[in-house]
Motif scaffolding. Sequence first.
Motif, PDB file in Angstrom:
ATOM      1  N   ALA A 105       0.836  -1.196   0.000  1.00 30.47           N
ATOM      2  CA  ALA A 105       0.000   0.000   0.000  1.00 30.47           C
ATOM      3  C   ALA A 105       0.877   1.255   0.000  1.00 30.47           C
ATOM      4  O   ALA A 105       2.044   1.216   0.380  1.00 30.47           O
ATOM      5  N   SER A 106       0.287   2.365  -0.416  1.00 31.90           N
ATOM      6  CA  SER A 106       0.958   3.672  -0.342  1.00 31.90           C
ATOM      7  C   SER A 106       0.066   4.646   0.429  1.00 31.90           C
ATOM      8  O   SER A 106      -1.126   4.381   0.635  1.00 31.90           O
ATOM      9  N   LEU A 107       0.650   5.772   0.851  1.00 29.20           N
ATOM     10  CA  LEU A 107      -0.087   6.700   1.718  1.00 29.20           C
ATOM     11  C   LEU A 107      -1.298   7.334   1.045  1.00 29.20           C
ATOM     12  O   LEU A 107      -2.396   7.337   1.591  1.00 29.20           O
ATOM     13  N   ALA A 108      -1.083   7.889  -0.135  1.00 29.77           N
ATOM     14  CA  ALA A 108      -2.123   8.731  -0.743  1.00 29.77           C
ATOM     15  C   ALA A 108      -3.061   7.917  -1.618  1.00 29.77           C
ATOM     16  O   ALA A 108      -2.641   7.279  -2.583  1.00 29.77           O
ATOM     17  N   ILE A 113      -0.193  14.326  -0.190  1.00 33.81           N
ATOM     18  CA  ILE A 113      -0.186  14.283   1.272  1.00 33.81           C
ATOM     19  C   ILE A 113       1.185  14.712   1.782  1.00 33.81           C
ATOM     20  O   ILE A 113       2.214  14.179   1.347  1.00 33.81           O
ATOM     21  N   TYR A 114       1.205  15.696   2.696  1.00 29.24           N
ATOM     22  CA  TYR A 114       2.381  16.035   3.482  1.00 29.24           C
ATOM     23  C   TYR A 114       2.043  15.628   4.913  1.00 29.24           C
ATOM     24  O   TYR A 114       1.208  16.257   5.558  1.00 29.24           O
ATOM     25  N   LEU A 115       2.679  14.587   5.400  1.00 25.03           N
ATOM     26  CA  LEU A 115       2.265  14.032   6.678  1.00 25.03           C
ATOM     27  C   LEU A 115       3.372  14.156   7.720  1.00 25.03           C
ATOM     28  O   LEU A 115       4.513  13.761   7.489  1.00 25.03           O
ATOM     29  N   LYS A 116       3.011  14.732   8.880  1.00 34.24           N
ATOM     30  CA  LYS A 116       3.935  14.871   9.992  1.00 34.24           C
ATOM     31  C   LYS A 116       3.548  13.904  11.107  1.00 34.24           C
ATOM     32  O   LYS A 116       2.430  13.379  11.126  1.00 34.24           O
ATOM     33  N   GLN A 117       4.476  13.723  12.059  1.00 36.33           N
ATOM     34  CA  GLN A 117       4.209  12.860  13.204  1.00 36.33           C
ATOM     35  C   GLN A 117       3.106  13.460  14.051  1.00 36.33           C
ATOM     36  O   GLN A 117       3.051  14.662  14.253  1.00 36.33           O
ATOM     37  N   SER A 118       2.199  12.591  14.549  1.00 38.21           N
ATOM     38  CA  SER A 118       1.062  13.060  15.337  1.00 38.21           C
ATOM     39  C   SER A 118       0.855  12.137  16.528  1.00 38.21           C
ATOM     40  O   SER A 118       0.835  10.907  16.378  1.00 38.21           O
ATOM     41  N   ARG A 128      -3.947   3.732   0.049  1.00 33.46           N
ATOM     42  CA  ARG A 128      -4.082   3.202  -1.316  1.00 33.46           C
ATOM     43  C   ARG A 128      -3.571   1.755  -1.329  1.00 33.46           C
ATOM     44  O   ARG A 128      -2.378   1.499  -1.254  1.00 33.46           O
ATOM     45  N   ILE A 129      -4.495   0.820  -1.427  1.00 29.25           N
ATOM     46  CA  ILE A 129      -4.160  -0.597  -1.325  1.00 29.25           C
ATOM     47  C   ILE A 129      -3.884  -1.162  -2.719  1.00 29.25           C
ATOM     48  O   ILE A 129      -4.750  -1.151  -3.591  1.00 29.25           O
ATOM     49  N   PHE A 130      -2.684  -1.695  -2.891  1.00 27.37           N
ATOM     50  CA  PHE A 130      -2.351  -2.395  -4.140  1.00 27.37           C
ATOM     51  C   PHE A 130      -2.791  -3.865  -4.068  1.00 27.37           C
ATOM     52  O   PHE A 130      -3.334  -4.402  -5.033  1.00 27.37           O
ATOM     53  N   THR A 131      -2.514  -4.471  -2.951  1.00 30.11           N
ATOM     54  CA  THR A 131      -2.971  -5.847  -2.721  1.00 30.11           C
ATOM     55  C   THR A 131      -3.052  -6.080  -1.217  1.00 30.11           C
ATOM     56  O   THR A 131      -2.290  -5.477  -0.443  1.00 30.11           O
ATOM     57  N   ASN A 222       1.842   8.844  -7.406  1.00 29.14           N
ATOM     58  CA  ASN A 222       3.062   8.204  -7.917  1.00 29.14           C
ATOM     59  C   ASN A 222       3.602   7.155  -6.934  1.00 29.14           C
ATOM     60  O   ASN A 222       4.512   6.401  -7.266  1.00 29.14           O
ATOM     61  N   GLY A 223       3.053   7.117  -5.737  1.00 32.19           N
ATOM     62  CA  GLY A 223       3.415   6.082  -4.774  1.00 32.19           C
ATOM     63  C   GLY A 223       4.846   6.177  -4.275  1.00 32.19           C
ATOM     64  O   GLY A 223       5.585   5.187  -4.316  1.00 32.19           O
ATOM     65  N   HIS A 224       5.236   7.340  -3.695  1.00 29.35           N
ATOM     66  CA  HIS A 224       6.605   7.505  -3.176  1.00 29.35           C
ATOM     67  C   HIS A 224       6.785   6.833  -1.798  1.00 29.35           C
ATOM     68  O   HIS A 224       7.871   6.330  -1.495  1.00 29.35           O
TER      69      HIS A 224
END
Length: 235
Positions: A105-108, A113-118, A128-131, A222-224
Amino acid sequence: MAHTTLLLFAVLGCLSVGLGSKQRGDFSVTDMDMDTAKDGDIKALEARLNATEKELEKVKSDVQLLEKENQDIMAKLNDTVEELEKIKKQNGSTTTGGPKVAFSASLAASGEIYLKQSDASPNLVYKRIFTNTGDAYDSKTGTFTAPVKGIYFFSFSTFGYNDFLSGAILTKNGHYMVSSYDPPSPGDRGDTGGNSAILQLEKGERVSMRLWETSQVFDNLNGHTTFSGFLLFPL
């Protein structure tokens, strides 16, 4: 004349007695021979019958022994089948060849998405689930839960811009395992990192991703920034 006649009758009487005795003697010997032959045949027949009975008893004994051996073999076979079924249940295996567990899976799931620690949500939640074969990854919490005891492989990748610390930590039951770490660098526009690990997990143990306290990651379609894992083999 009278004397002659008496003599003739006397001779004829002697001859008759002799012939009669001879005939009676011959008949008696023949009967004895026949009786002896019959006795011999009966004894031979009885001997054969006794031998047949003994052979039948031996065959019966052999059949009973084979039946006992067959029962022992079936009992051992049933025990083996039951043991295999127990192992299959413990490993979560099925008739198709064993448990199949894999996710990526990927985040977006959309946009950027710019994601910080929370503190409110310490785990990275990959939307985003690939499998997700086996449904072991939870896209609501970002947590992978081992469905069976086994050896698992995990990998992750991160991307961040130069203004922030970039990197993430792979955790097992909340404990740090491996990580990626790239500090801010004014001359560098973006940084990609990643790492991987092979972990032994008990059924129900959890694996998830966290950010460093001051880190930030970026993702788009793009799945970074990704998180993946699969079961190598059950134990």
